[in-house]
Design a protein around this motif. Structure first.
Motif, PDB file in Angstrom:
ATOM      1  N   SER A  26      44.656  30.648  36.540  1.00  0.00           N
ATOM      2  CA  SER A  26      45.333  29.540  37.219  1.00  0.00           C
ATOM      3  C   SER A  26      44.590  28.222  37.043  1.00  0.00           C
ATOM      4  O   SER A  26      45.204  27.149  37.034  1.00  0.00           O
ATOM      5  CB  SER A  26      45.496  29.842  38.711  1.00  0.00           C
ATOM      6  N   SER A  27      43.267  28.280  36.909  1.00  0.00           N
ATOM      7  CA  SER A  27      42.479  27.059  36.763  1.00  0.00           C
ATOM      8  C   SER A  27      41.183  27.386  36.032  1.00  0.00           C
ATOM      9  O   SER A  27      40.252  27.943  36.624  1.00  0.00           O
ATOM     10  CB  SER A  27      42.172  26.436  38.135  1.00  0.00           C
ATOM     11  N   ALA A  28      41.154  27.071  34.756  1.00  0.00           N
ATOM     12  CA  ALA A  28      39.955  27.333  33.955  1.00  0.00           C
ATOM     13  C   ALA A  28      39.252  26.011  33.673  1.00  0.00           C
ATOM     14  O   ALA A  28      39.896  25.010  33.381  1.00  0.00           O
ATOM     15  CB  ALA A  28      40.340  28.022  32.641  1.00  0.00           C
ATOM     16  N   PRO A  29      37.913  25.999  33.782  1.00  0.00           N
ATOM     17  CA  PRO A  29      37.012  27.086  34.183  1.00  0.00           C
ATOM     18  C   PRO A  29      36.964  27.241  35.698  1.00  0.00           C
ATOM     19  O   PRO A  29      37.457  26.384  36.433  1.00  0.00           O
ATOM     20  CB  PRO A  29      35.658  26.604  33.632  1.00  0.00           C
ATOM     21  N   LYS A  55      39.460  26.815  28.433  1.00  0.00           N
ATOM     22  CA  LYS A  55      40.928  26.881  28.383  1.00  0.00           C
ATOM     23  C   LYS A  55      41.400  27.658  27.158  1.00  0.00           C
ATOM     24  O   LYS A  55      42.445  28.337  27.208  1.00  0.00           O
ATOM     25  CB  LYS A  55      41.513  25.472  28.385  1.00  0.00           C
ATOM     26  N   SER A  56      40.659  27.567  26.041  1.00  0.00           N
ATOM     27  CA  SER A  56      41.017  28.377  24.872  1.00  0.00           C
ATOM     28  C   SER A  56      40.876  29.858  25.189  1.00  0.00           C
ATOM     29  O   SER A  56      41.706  30.679  24.768  1.00  0.00           O
ATOM     30  CB  SER A  56      40.121  27.998  23.684  1.00  0.00           C
ATOM     31  N   SER A  57      39.829  30.228  25.935  1.00  0.00           N
ATOM     32  CA  SER A  57      39.663  31.627  26.335  1.00  0.00           C
ATOM     33  C   SER A  57      40.765  32.053  27.295  1.00  0.00           C
ATOM     34  O   SER A  57      41.267  33.177  27.220  1.00  0.00           O
ATOM     35  CB  SER A  57      38.286  31.810  26.991  1.00  0.00           C
ATOM     36  N   TYR A 115      38.806  37.370  40.125  1.00  0.00           N
ATOM     37  CA  TYR A 115      38.291  36.170  39.476  1.00  0.00           C
ATOM     38  C   TYR A 115      39.088  35.823  38.215  1.00  0.00           C
ATOM     39  O   TYR A 115      39.265  34.644  37.885  1.00  0.00           O
ATOM     40  CB  TYR A 115      36.807  36.337  39.129  1.00  0.00           C
ATOM     41  N   HIS A 116      39.572  36.832  37.518  1.00  0.00           N
ATOM     42  CA  HIS A 116      40.372  36.560  36.325  1.00  0.00           C
ATOM     43  C   HIS A 116      41.694  35.902  36.698  1.00  0.00           C
ATOM     44  O   HIS A 116      42.195  35.031  35.967  1.00  0.00           O
ATOM     45  CB  HIS A 116      40.626  37.852  35.548  1.00  0.00           C
ATOM     46  N   GLY A 134      44.009  32.484  25.237  1.00  0.00           N
ATOM     47  CA  GLY A 134      43.963  33.549  24.244  1.00  0.00           C
ATOM     48  C   GLY A 134      43.723  34.928  24.814  1.00  0.00           C
ATOM     49  O   GLY A 134      43.748  35.916  24.068  1.00  0.00           O
ATOM     50  N   ASP A 135      43.451  35.015  26.113  1.00  0.00           N
ATOM     51  CA  ASP A 135      43.151  36.320  26.717  1.00  0.00           C
ATOM     52  C   ASP A 135      43.821  36.399  28.088  1.00  0.00           C
ATOM     53  O   ASP A 135      43.163  36.388  29.133  1.00  0.00           O
ATOM     54  CB  ASP A 135      41.630  36.496  26.843  1.00  0.00           C
ATOM     55  N   LYS A 136      45.139  36.462  28.084  1.00  0.00           N
ATOM     56  CA  LYS A 136      45.894  36.492  29.339  1.00  0.00           C
ATOM     57  C   LYS A 136      45.633  37.757  30.139  1.00  0.00           C
ATOM     58  O   LYS A 136      45.639  37.752  31.372  1.00  0.00           O
ATOM     59  CB  LYS A 136      47.395  36.386  29.040  1.00  0.00           C
ATOM     60  N   LYS A 137      45.387  38.881  29.447  1.00  0.00           N
ATOM     61  CA  LYS A 137      45.220  40.164  30.135  1.00  0.00           C
ATOM     62  C   LYS A 137      43.767  40.479  30.478  1.00  0.00           C
ATOM     63  O   LYS A 137      43.490  41.517  31.084  1.00  0.00           O
ATOM     64  CB  LYS A 137      45.791  41.284  29.265  1.00  0.00           C
ATOM     65  N   GLY A 138      42.845  39.642  30.067  1.00  0.00           N
ATOM     66  CA  GLY A 138      41.444  39.880  30.384  1.00  0.00           C
ATOM     67  C   GLY A 138      40.799  40.963  29.549  1.00  0.00           C
ATOM     68  O   GLY A 138      39.830  41.594  29.997  1.00  0.00           O
ATOM     69  N   GLU A 139      41.288  41.183  28.336  1.00  0.00           N
ATOM     70  CA  GLU A 139      40.740  42.234  27.490  1.00  0.00           C
ATOM     71  C   GLU A 139      39.338  41.908  26.993  1.00  0.00           C
ATOM     72  O   GLU A 139      38.553  42.806  26.689  1.00  0.00           O
ATOM     73  CB  GLU A 139      41.676  42.472  26.301  1.00  0.00           C
ATOM     74  N   SER A 140      38.998  40.630  26.885  1.00  0.00           N
ATOM     75  CA  SER A 140      37.666  40.265  26.418  1.00  0.00           C
ATOM     76  C   SER A 140      36.602  40.457  27.489  1.00  0.00           C
ATOM     77  O   SER A 140      35.406  40.480  27.176  1.00  0.00           O
ATOM     78  CB  SER A 140      37.659  38.802  25.944  1.00  0.00           C
TER      79      SER A 140
END
Length: 319
Positions: free
Chosen positions: A36-39, A87-89, A30-31, A92-98
């Motif tokens: 690729s397309s948020a949300p 889109k800001s998330s 899902y990440h 700002g979080d390409k690796k999915g750390e959040s």
């Protein structure tokens, strides 16, 4: 029996590891879609799969109704703010750390979910905290945000999400530059500077004219000393009946007044001011003695009449 117990203890960590690996794989899938397309664009099946327990990540879902036939103006107004937040998330979080995902479920694609949740209004934001991990909540119940206060900004929703999730990486909101506003403001400023440079020689003498500022000051003084602000604050009537079929222009008592009364008093004060200015400044400059004498009598009579009228007004107010 002991052998079976030992085998169970040996297999249990493997089963837990496999379950965690499955959850991690679901989050990674899902990440990848989110990047690729948020949300994420959800339907009933994707919503059920994404919010199913157990999960070691958070999911924020907007339940909305964007089609024009539903008539949800609030949904359409909030959608740009929701896109900005997601889109800001994503950026700002390409690796999915959040461990946070954002998804949108439109009524046209998720009627079953709306019925299951018994939603009668939209939009609604649901925050699903993790059910496993160090900050997990086993009950898995979502936290709901209703738009009872009207349209919300992306910053408001971001603060609400931040309050309900544990400390950690939460990418801040980055609003894109509004180039139209920048160009508009720049054009207006340049136009004002150009106008000021061209009209400088005409504007400065007007601004520096003492008579103009004296007239403006005098009118302001007369306006406020006659009770103009009192009328605006108290919402007084313009005139009133006198109980005998006529009209009363002056209200009895010094704590009441009418709108017409304010204008009459301002006229009296203005006439008295003009008489004093004429007697003190204009008449001494007259070269013809006869005209000067006649003007003195005229202005003195005007001042005497206006002052007598003012005293009669005070007598009416005091009666």
């Amino acid at each position: 029996m002991r052998l079976q117990y030992s085998l169970s203890l040996a297999v249990l960590p493997l089963l837990c590891l496999a379950a965690n690996q499955k959850i991690d794989n679901k989050f990674k899938d899902y990440h990848a879609q989110f990047q690729s397309s948020a949300p994420l664009q959800l339907d009933d099946a994707a919503y059920d799969d994404l919010t199913a327990s157990p999960r070691n990540f958070s999911i924020v879902v907007l339940l909305t109704a964007l089609e024009a036939r539903f008539g949800c103006h609030l949904c359409r107004d909030f959608q740009p703010e929701w896109d900005l937040l997601s889109k800001s998330s994503m950026k700002g979080d390409k690796k999915g750390e959040s461990r946070i995902l954002y998804g949108t479920l439109d009524f046209a694609d998720g009627k079953g979910t709306f019925q299951k949740l018994m939603l009668q209004t939209a939009p609604v934001v649901l925050l699903f905290p993790p059910t496993s991990g160090p900050n997990g909540k086993p009950d898995g119940q979502p936290i709901r945000f209703d738009f009872t206060a009207g349209p919300q900004s992306a910053e408001n929703i971001y603060s609400w999400i931040k309050r309900h999730l544990p400390e950690g990486l939460k990418p801040p909101i980055h609003r894109p530059l509004n180039y139209i506003r920048i160009v508009t403001v720049t054009t207006i400023l340049l136009g004002l500077l150009s106008f000021a440079s061209v009209a400088h020689s005409y504007i400065v003498p007007i601004v520096q004219n003492r008579n103009l500022w004296a007239a403006i000051s005098l009118m302001s003084i007369l306006l406020f000393t006659s009770g103009h602000m009192f009328n605006h604050i108290r919402k007084v009537p313009y005139v009133a009946g006198n109980g005998k079929g006529g009209i009363s222009y002056f209200a009895g008592g010094f704590s009441n007044q009418f709108g017409m009364e304010t204008q009459i008093v301002a006229g009296i004060y203005g006439t008295l001011s003009m008489a004093i200015i004429a007697l003190a400044l204009k008449l001494p400059r007259m070269s013809d003695p006869k005209k000067q004498q006649m003007a003195v009598f005229v202005w003195a009579a005007i001042m005497f009449g206006m002052y007598s009228f003012l005293l009669s007004v005070f007598r009416v107010k005091n009666s």
